[in-house]
Design a protein around this motif. Structure first.
Motif, PDB file in Angstrom:
ATOM      1  N   SER A   1      17.241 -40.335 -26.804  1.00 55.93           N
ATOM      2  CA  SER A   1      18.061 -41.537 -26.852  1.00 55.93           C
ATOM      3  C   SER A   1      18.221 -42.063 -25.423  1.00 55.93           C
TER       4      SER A   1
ATOM      5  N   GLY B   1      23.815 -41.542 -23.000  1.00 53.78           N
ATOM      6  CA  GLY B   1      24.299 -40.188 -22.752  1.00 53.78           C
ATOM      7  C   GLY B   1      25.227 -40.155 -21.550  1.00 53.78           C
TER       8      GLY B   1
ATOM      9  N   ARG C   1      20.782 -36.505 -24.470  1.00 51.79           N
ATOM     10  CA  ARG C   1      19.926 -37.569 -24.975  1.00 51.79           C
ATOM     11  C   ARG C   1      18.906 -37.029 -25.975  1.00 51.79           C
TER      12      ARG C   1
ATOM     13  N   ARG D   1      19.401 -34.371 -27.980  1.00 51.77           N
ATOM     14  CA  ARG D   1      20.115 -34.083 -29.232  1.00 51.77           C
ATOM     15  C   ARG D   1      20.332 -35.365 -30.031  1.00 51.77           C
ATOM     16  N   GLU D   2      20.782 -36.412 -29.350  1.00 49.10           N
ATOM     17  CA  GLU D   2      21.004 -37.679 -30.035  1.00 49.10           C
ATOM     18  C   GLU D   2      19.674 -38.258 -30.521  1.00 49.10           C
TER      19      GLU D   2
ATOM     20  N   SER E   1      18.568 -36.697 -33.817  1.00 52.70           N
ATOM     21  CA  SER E   1      19.260 -37.276 -34.977  1.00 52.70           C
ATOM     22  C   SER E   1      18.703 -38.656 -35.311  1.00 52.70           C
TER      23      SER E   1
END
Length: 249
Positions: free
Chosen positions: A4, A7, A149, A151-152, A155
């Motif tokens: 992403s 963050g 970033r 981890r996001e 998702s």
């Protein structure tokens, strides 16, 4: 795995009487846009920080804030020359426009460079140690930022893949109905002609050849084969971008 572009992270180090922290905040941006804020007297570390961030971040608006304090010291180092410049400007604006409000001191203290460590407060040895510490702490903050970033991004990737799989199924369903378009228009024209039968003089019948021409014309105007091909191409490109990972857009 994709990352992403949003963050936040922070890292801190305390050694040799100095407390130093580096905070990173990343938001969406088409390119890499860096904004670095360092205490007065430490402008020399900005180039180091920019180079380090560029090595770890490809896209996004990234705000970098560095703070340095002497451990155990509760006093604040205020850039009085900068403060005086702001106060003089505010007084001039107030006089020119007839304003009665007083300056917001807390807002002034938040101005970049208003509070920090001046060159004269650090010895050359301390400045060199601060640069080394900034390099280490910035690396830790950057690692944490990229972990968040990632981890996001994981998702987001799962959500996007589910949506694109749904779109792929819908496009296949639409493609299955394309061959029915001529029959649909033929039935619709026949139904329309049936409704108009009462208005047609006795003994006059529709021309089958003309009806076939109208059906062919309407079917050609409603052909979505090209659009479906282009849409499938876009889905394939998206899948390729997701497979490449990192910061994609």
């Amino acid at each position: 795995m994709i990352r992403s572009m949003t963050g936040y992270s922070t890292a801190r180090s305390e050694e040799a009487g100095l407390s130093l922290s580096v905070s990173l905040k990343s938001t969406n941006h088409r390119y890499l846009d860096l904004q670095v804020r360092c205490p007065s007297g430490l402008e020399s570390v900005e180039h180091l920080l920019r180079r380090k961030i560029k090595d770890g971040v490809a896209r996004g608006h990234v705000e970098v804030v560095v703070t340095v304090e002497r451990a155990g010291s509760g006093s604040l180092q205020v850039n009085r020359e900068l403060l005086k410049s702001y106060m003089d400007a505010l007084k001039q604006i107030r006089n020119e426009h007839g304003l009665a409000s007083d300056p917001d001191v807390m807002a002034l203290l938040r101005v970049p460079g208003m509070i920090g460590i001046a060159n004269g407060d650090l010895s050359p040895e301390e400045l060199d140690r601060v640069r080394q510490t900034v390099d280490k702490v910035a690396g830790e903050a950057l690692d944490r930022l990229n972990e968040m970033r990632a981890r996001e991004g994981d998702s987001l990737e799962k959500d996007l893949k589910e949506r694109f799989a749904r779109l792929d199924k819908l496009s296949a369903a639409i493609e299955g109905h394309v061959q029915d378009i001529p029959r649909f228009y033929e039935r619709r024209l026949q139904s329309r002609l049936k409704d108009l039968t009462e208005e047609i003089p006795a003994g006059v019948a529709p021309d089958p050849a003309r009806l076939a021409q109208e059906v062919a014309y309407l079917a050609s105007r409603s052909d979505v084969t090209e659009e479906l091909t282009r849409f499938r191409s876009h889905l394939g490109q998206v899948s390729q971008l997701l497979a490449e990972g990192n910061e994609v857009g």
